[in-house]
Design a protein around this motif. Structure first.
Motif, short mmCIF file in Angstrom:
data_model
loop_
_atom_site.label_atom_id
_atom_site.label_comp_id
_atom_site.label_asym_id
_atom_site.label_seq_id
_atom_site.Cartn_x
_atom_site.Cartn_y
_atom_site.Cartn_z
N LEU A 17 0.82 -1.22 0.00
CA LEU A 17 0.00 0.00 0.00
C LEU A 17 0.85 1.27 0.00
N GLY A 18 2.07 1.15 0.54
CA GLY A 18 2.95 2.32 0.55
C GLY A 18 3.21 2.83 -0.85
N ARG A 19 3.57 1.88 -1.73
CA ARG A 19 3.85 2.26 -3.11
C ARG A 19 2.61 2.87 -3.75
N ARG A 20 1.45 2.26 -3.47
CA ARG A 20 0.21 2.79 -4.07
C ARG A 20 -0.07 4.21 -3.58
N LEU A 21 0.24 4.46 -2.30
CA LEU A 21 0.01 5.81 -1.77
C LEU A 21 0.93 6.83 -2.44
N VAL A 22 2.20 6.44 -2.65
CA VAL A 22 3.13 7.34 -3.34
C VAL A 22 2.61 7.66 -4.74
N LEU A 23 2.19 6.61 -5.45
CA LEU A 23 1.70 6.82 -6.82
C LEU A 23 0.42 7.65 -6.81
N SER A 24 -0.44 7.44 -5.80
CA SER A 24 -1.67 8.25 -5.71
C SER A 24 -1.34 9.72 -5.53
N MET A 25 -0.32 10.01 -4.70
CA MET A 25 0.08 11.40 -4.49
C MET A 25 0.53 12.01 -5.82
N LEU A 26 1.32 11.24 -6.60
CA LEU A 26 1.76 11.75 -7.90
C LEU A 26 0.56 12.01 -8.80
N GLY A 27 -0.40 11.10 -8.79
CA GLY A 27 -1.60 11.29 -9.61
C GLY A 27 -2.39 12.51 -9.17
N LEU A 28 -2.54 12.67 -7.86
CA LEU A 28 -3.26 13.83 -7.34
C LEU A 28 -2.54 15.12 -7.71
N GLY A 29 -1.21 15.10 -7.61
CA GLY A 29 -0.42 16.29 -7.96
C GLY A 29 -0.65 16.68 -9.41
N VAL A 34 -3.54 20.07 -13.54
CA VAL A 34 -4.47 20.16 -14.67
C VAL A 34 -5.72 20.97 -14.30
N THR A 35 -6.24 20.75 -13.09
CA THR A 35 -7.49 21.41 -12.71
C THR A 35 -7.27 22.74 -11.98
N ALA A 36 -5.99 23.12 -11.80
CA ALA A 36 -5.68 24.33 -11.02
C ALA A 36 -6.46 25.57 -11.47
N PRO A 37 -6.55 25.83 -12.81
CA PRO A 37 -7.24 27.07 -13.20
C PRO A 37 -8.67 27.14 -12.65
N TYR A 38 -9.38 26.00 -12.63
CA TYR A 38 -10.76 26.01 -12.13
C TYR A 38 -10.77 26.12 -10.61
N LEU A 39 -9.92 25.29 -9.95
CA LEU A 39 -9.86 25.33 -8.49
C LEU A 39 -9.47 26.71 -8.01
N PRO B 155 4.54 25.07 -21.42
CA PRO B 155 3.49 25.93 -21.98
C PRO B 155 3.01 26.98 -20.98
N LEU B 156 2.29 27.94 -21.52
CA LEU B 156 1.93 29.15 -20.78
C LEU B 156 1.29 28.91 -19.43
N MET B 157 0.21 28.14 -19.43
CA MET B 157 -0.61 28.01 -18.23
C MET B 157 0.07 27.26 -17.09
N TRP B 158 1.03 26.43 -17.45
CA TRP B 158 1.55 25.46 -16.49
C TRP B 158 2.14 26.09 -15.26
N ARG B 159 2.77 27.24 -15.44
CA ARG B 159 3.48 27.81 -14.31
C ARG B 159 2.51 28.24 -13.21
N THR B 160 1.43 28.90 -13.61
CA THR B 160 0.42 29.32 -12.63
C THR B 160 -0.15 28.11 -11.91
N SER B 161 -0.47 27.07 -12.70
CA SER B 161 -1.05 25.86 -12.11
C SER B 161 -0.07 25.20 -11.16
N ALA B 162 1.20 25.14 -11.58
CA ALA B 162 2.21 24.52 -10.73
C ALA B 162 2.38 25.31 -9.43
N THR B 163 2.33 26.64 -9.54
CA THR B 163 2.45 27.48 -8.34
C THR B 163 1.32 27.20 -7.37
N PHE B 164 0.12 27.05 -7.95
CA PHE B 164 -1.06 26.78 -7.13
C PHE B 164 -0.90 25.48 -6.34
#
Lengths: 245, 213
Positions: A17-29, A34-39, B155-164
């Motif tokens: 489970l340790g390895r799975r947790l590490v990989l989950s963190m990478l996936g979440l990161g 990817v979703t940062a602009p919306y969040l 690419p452009l957007m990545w830096r802001t997202s990474a900072t977040f």
């Protein structure tokens, strides 16, 4: 000892489970990037609303919690008052000048209210700045033919900035004496700072002490370290922020 | 380690008394922990000087602080990677990775706060979860940190997202690490294990009854 306990996987069996947790963190990161602009939009509007009602000021410490961040590149910055503050205008001008704080205050003042956008991501909406239009100081000094740029010096001893002459003559570039309808405090670059409304905030040099008219653009402190010299908000530094002007 | 202290068995005569020492962490493991902790604290201290206005005002020197922060972060995984040559470290990583049924019971009991007896081998389930979480978080911080560092490669957007992601995960990791340090402060014998490599047998039998060398 019951059956389950005696069936002891010890240190080599069991589930990885340790390895799975590490990989989950990478996936979440990755998902977070990817979703940062919306969040970020949601969180920013929530936090800026919350920081308006937060008497402790703790929300200001949260990422993008609203408000200004203090950046200084020098180890310590001297304090200047009306008694010892001077702003020199020199270089390719007919009349080199040294302004005191009072002589700057005596000139016509312009008040602008715009968003402040930092290149590191934070944005402070609707911030009033008030001061003397830079073009007025340049006209008073008499810019000579062949001049194409301005170099700004700061009394922190380290920071510098630049603008082209055309940028410097814009009506929304101020030598600011007031910020948020108060005299500019030391932490915000007081008593006098530059305010370049259409550009990322690193162009708005704090603790302004010198304006030198030059023949070519001499890049400033952060530009030497990789930031764009023409720092229009939303059109430089690889960022797509909404323009402040 | 006998799982049931005091149970009659032929080995009883050879079982050492509780006051005796047990080797817990080999030298390479302690050094990996020490250097990783040092780099992590450097990351946290420099981050605080960049991020908390009062500290930023006190310290200034933003370019220097940024440079130290970047290099401390880049070096953060290096001690573990170098330590992989050590059999003892590889064995401990293997133990951290594996969750036995009693680990699941440990976690359930910890979440419910039901006071049920929590059993553990060399590492308890909380330590296993912490190790995996902080390892994953460190890699995410490294990845997003590199995106922020080398702005013109992405690419452009990545830096802001990474900072977040970097900002919010930093806050979370800070709280989790404070928890880790707090647990260590509350248990001097556990700290001695990491400092000297040895713990008392009594402590080992109490805290890690299923630990067998």
């Amino acid at each position: 000892m019951n059956a389950e306990q005696s069936d002891d996987p010890g240190e080599t069996g069991g589930k990885p489970l340790g390895r799975r947790l590490v990989l989950s963190m990478l996936g979440l990161g990755a998902a977070g990037v990817v979703t940062a602009p919306y969040l970020q939009n949601g969180l920013e509007s929530f936090l800026s609303a919350a920081s308006g009602k937060d008497p402790t000021g703790l929300t200001g410490l949260l990422p993008n919690g609203g408000g200004f961040r203090y950046y200084s590149v020098a180890s310590s910055v001297p304090h200047k008052s009306a008694a010892d503050y001077r702003l020199t205008v020199d270089g390719l001008v007919d009349h080199p000048t040294a302004y005191t704080l009072d002589s700057l205050r005596a000139l016509p003042q312009t008040r602008l209210v715009r968003d402040v956008q930092c290149v590191t991501g934070w944005r402070v909406p609707g911030t009033p700045f008030e001061g003397v239009q830079l073009s007025r100081l340049l006209d008073a000094a008499g810019v000579r033919p062949g001049a194409r740029a301005i170099r700004f010096k700061c009394f922190d001893g380290t920071y510098s900035e630049s603008l082209t002459l055309e940028q410097a003559r814009r009506a929304d570039v101020l030598v600011a004496l007031r910020m948020q309808d108060k005299p500019v405090v030391h932490a915000h670059g007081g008593p006098v700072r530059l305010y370049v409304a259409p550009m990322y905030f690193y162009k708005s040099a704090k603790w302004l002490s010198g304006i030198t008219v030059t023949s070519d653009v001499q890049r400033g402190y952060w530009e030497e370290r990789g930031y764009d010299t023409d720092a229009w908000v939303g059109k430089s530094n690889g960022r797509g922020d909404a323009p402040t002007v | 380690m006998t799982p049931m202290p005091g149970s009659a068995s032929p080995t009883d005569a050879a079982t050492p008394r509780p006051s005796e020492e047990v080797r817990r962490f080999a030298r390479p493991v302690r050094w990996v922990h020490r250097t990783t902790a040092g780099l992590m604290l450097l990351c946290i201290a420099t981050a605080a000087c960049l991020y908390i206005p009062q500290l930023a005002e006190l310290v200034g020197r933003r370019y220097l602080v940024v440079t130290v922060h970047e290099w401390a972060g880049l070096l953060l995984p290096v001690p573990v990677l170098l330590g992989l040559v050590s059999r003892a470290l590889r064995a401990d990583l293997g133990r951290l990775n594996r969750f036995a049924p009693y680990d699941i019971r440990w976690l359930r009991s910890a979440l419910r706060r039901d006071g049920a007896r929590r059993e553990a081998a060399k590492f308890n389930a909380g330590q296993k979860v912490y190790a995996a979480w902080i390892a994953g978080a460190t890699l995410v911080m490294l990845g997003t940190g590199l995106l922020m560092w080398f702005t013109h490669l992405t690419p452009l957007m990545w830096r802001t997202s990474a900072t977040f992601v970097h900002d919010w995960l930093a806050l979370t990791a800070g709280i989790v690490i404070a928890g880790h340090v707090g647990m260590a402060l509350a248990d001097p014998e556990a700290r001695r294990g990491m400092r000297t490599g040895s713990v008392s047998r009594g402590w080992a039998e109490r805290e890690h009854p299923r630990w067998k060398d």
